[in-house]
Design an enzyme around this catalytic site. Sequence first.
Site, PDB file in Angstrom:
ATOM      1  N   ARG A   1      38.232  36.685  50.561  1.00 25.67           N
ATOM      2  CA  ARG A   1      37.592  37.357  49.413  1.00 25.67           C
ATOM      3  C   ARG A   1      36.285  36.660  49.026  1.00 25.67           C
ATOM      4  O   ARG A   1      36.191  35.428  49.104  1.00 25.67           O
ATOM      5  CB  ARG A   1      38.572  37.419  48.239  1.00 25.67           C
ATOM      6  CG  ARG A   1      39.795  38.254  48.606  1.00 25.67           C
ATOM      7  CD  ARG A   1      40.742  38.414  47.462  1.00 25.67           C
ATOM      8  NE  ARG A   1      40.153  39.180  46.371  1.00 25.67           N
ATOM      9  CZ  ARG A   1      40.741  39.339  45.190  1.00 25.67           C
ATOM     10  NH1 ARG A   1      41.924  38.800  44.963  1.00 25.67           N
ATOM     11  NH2 ARG A   1      40.158  40.045  44.247  1.00 25.67           N
TER      12      ARG A   1
ATOM     13  N   SER B   1      32.524  42.320  36.597  1.00 21.52           N
ATOM     14  CA  SER B   1      33.610  41.427  36.994  1.00 21.52           C
ATOM     15  C   SER B   1      33.923  40.423  35.908  1.00 21.52           C
ATOM     16  O   SER B   1      33.110  39.567  35.579  1.00 21.52           O
ATOM     17  CB  SER B   1      33.257  40.683  38.280  1.00 21.52           C
ATOM     18  OG  SER B   1      34.178  39.627  38.461  1.00 21.52           O
TER      19      SER B   1
ATOM     20  N   ASP C   1      42.713  47.942  38.387  1.00 22.27           N
ATOM     21  CA  ASP C   1      43.950  47.542  39.076  1.00 22.27           C
ATOM     22  C   ASP C   1      44.989  48.665  39.113  1.00 22.27           C
ATOM     23  O   ASP C   1      45.993  48.572  39.821  1.00 22.27           O
ATOM     24  CB  ASP C   1      44.550  46.298  38.416  1.00 22.27           C
ATOM     25  CG  ASP C   1      43.643  45.083  38.578  1.00 22.27           C
ATOM     26  OD1 ASP C   1      42.815  45.075  39.512  1.00 22.27           O
ATOM     27  OD2 ASP C   1      43.754  44.146  37.765  1.00 22.27           O
TER      28      ASP C   1
HETATM   29  C1  S3P Z   1      40.803  39.993  36.437  1.00 21.99           C
HETATM   30  C2  S3P Z   1      39.678  40.743  36.585  1.00 21.99           C
HETATM   31  C3  S3P Z   1      39.563  41.890  37.514  1.00 21.99           C
HETATM   32  C4  S3P Z   1      40.927  42.359  37.991  1.00 21.99           C
HETATM   33  C5  S3P Z   1      41.823  41.216  38.375  1.00 21.99           C
HETATM   34  C6  S3P Z   1      42.047  40.297  37.175  1.00 21.99           C
HETATM   35  C7  S3P Z   1      40.812  38.880  35.466  1.00 21.99           C
HETATM   36  O1  S3P Z   1      38.799  41.513  38.642  1.00 21.99           O
HETATM   37  O2  S3P Z   1      40.790  43.253  39.060  1.00 21.99           O
HETATM   38  O3  S3P Z   1      43.082  41.679  38.819  1.00 21.99           O
HETATM   39  O4  S3P Z   1      41.884  38.420  35.052  1.00 21.99           O
HETATM   40  O5  S3P Z   1      39.705  38.437  35.098  1.00 21.99           O
HETATM   41  P1  S3P Z   1      37.201  41.403  38.608  1.00 21.99           P
HETATM   42  O6  S3P Z   1      36.801  40.234  37.821  1.00 21.99           O
HETATM   43  O7  S3P Z   1      36.813  41.268  40.045  1.00 21.99           O
HETATM   44  O8  S3P Z   1      36.727  42.654  37.983  1.00 21.99           O
END
Ligand code: S3P
Length: 426
Positions: A119, A163, A311
Amino acid sequence: MRELLNGSFNGKVTVPGDKSITHRAVMFGTLSKGTTHVYQPLLSEDTLDTVNCMVKLGADIDITDEKITINSPGAESLTSPKELLYTGNSGTTTRLLMGLITGLNLNATIDGDDTIKKRPMDRVSIPLEMMNAKLKLNNERFTPVEIFESKLEGIEYDMPIASAQVKSAIIFASLHNKITTVIREQEKSRNHTELMLKAFGGNIEVDDTTITVNGGNTLTPVDVTVPGDISSAAFLMVLAAIIPDSKVTLKNILLNETRNGIIDVFTQIGADMTIENIDDSLEKRGNITITYKPNLKPFTISGDIIPKLIDEIPILAVLALFLDGESIVRDAEELRVKETDRIMAVTNELSKYGAEFEIYEDGFKVLPSKLKIQDIEFKSYHDHRIAMMLIVMGIKMNHDIKIDNVECINISYPNFIDDLKSLKGR
Ligand code: S3P
């Protein structure tokens, strides 16, 4: 699986605590001098990886079924870990830790499982390097990530993607240094870090999509009661919406406006949904009841709503298959870099039941499909949300589905099967 087939699902469930909030509560507890209690936390592989990393930094953490207790010497007394910080399958742990370690001016190496190794982590190292952080990434993009102590500077950062993990990493990096950092979002991502930092006494200002962190903070412990995870509740909401005669109440679910996109989708399709007992402490929460209703309308989602339900998209694809018409998901290219490429995984696996899609780089259209059962093995891609999506689809198809690596549901929802069983036969 067999005992979950045939018939409706009825009753009330308390789904596990929210994953994003549990991670952050454990991290903020570690950064605060004294004792923090985290009540009704999520205890799963992902959050236990965060706990283990915080212990390696110097926090003393005790876990029982209903609470995590963190005793910490405070941010200034945390030390560079001698061992690797292992983050398992957790993108949130990996990315938030990159910011947290940087902000504490410590040295550490972070790495996770085979999925994490694939990732992109440069989305975090790029802004951190702009702050003058010193990091070394595998191929400049992946874990293992080595972090070396450095003297940080404040930045103004326009987020290129929505994000919360990237945003939170920058906030964590800014916290303990006498610097000011401004983050501007194009689309609002989940705001748990901002809300919790304020509660722990941090100096953060939020003006719509602009966040200003005035660093040099000393945090003080606060007890956190974690609401139920709406991303876990989503599987049971969809189940109740598509299995005739079902009525399911999900208790104490997170309703934060940066996470509640699925509520908008259920409104759009005309679902029978009630939301009660709203409590607005730190994070908004309430009970959601879904009652089966036939002939629900299709949905279209794109733009701002996507980060609010990112999600939940795999399970919404299952919902779409049982609506009257074509549903569309666009602007969701982030799905390509989740635990697996979720656009590929959703469309590949559901097409084994005859589901038809028009696939785009940033989403898909769910076409009217003639569904059928085939006895072939389904793949989870070691992605907890794909495994749970397939379990719900198998139940709806009345099929004793075989899924490889199904134990990956332990990443976010270890009691999923038990909760499903508790709703059967009432
Ligand atoms: C999260 C943010 C999201 C989400 C992940 C959990 C978090 O991802 O998809 O399951 O706890 O900050 P991104 O930061 O890539 O949007």
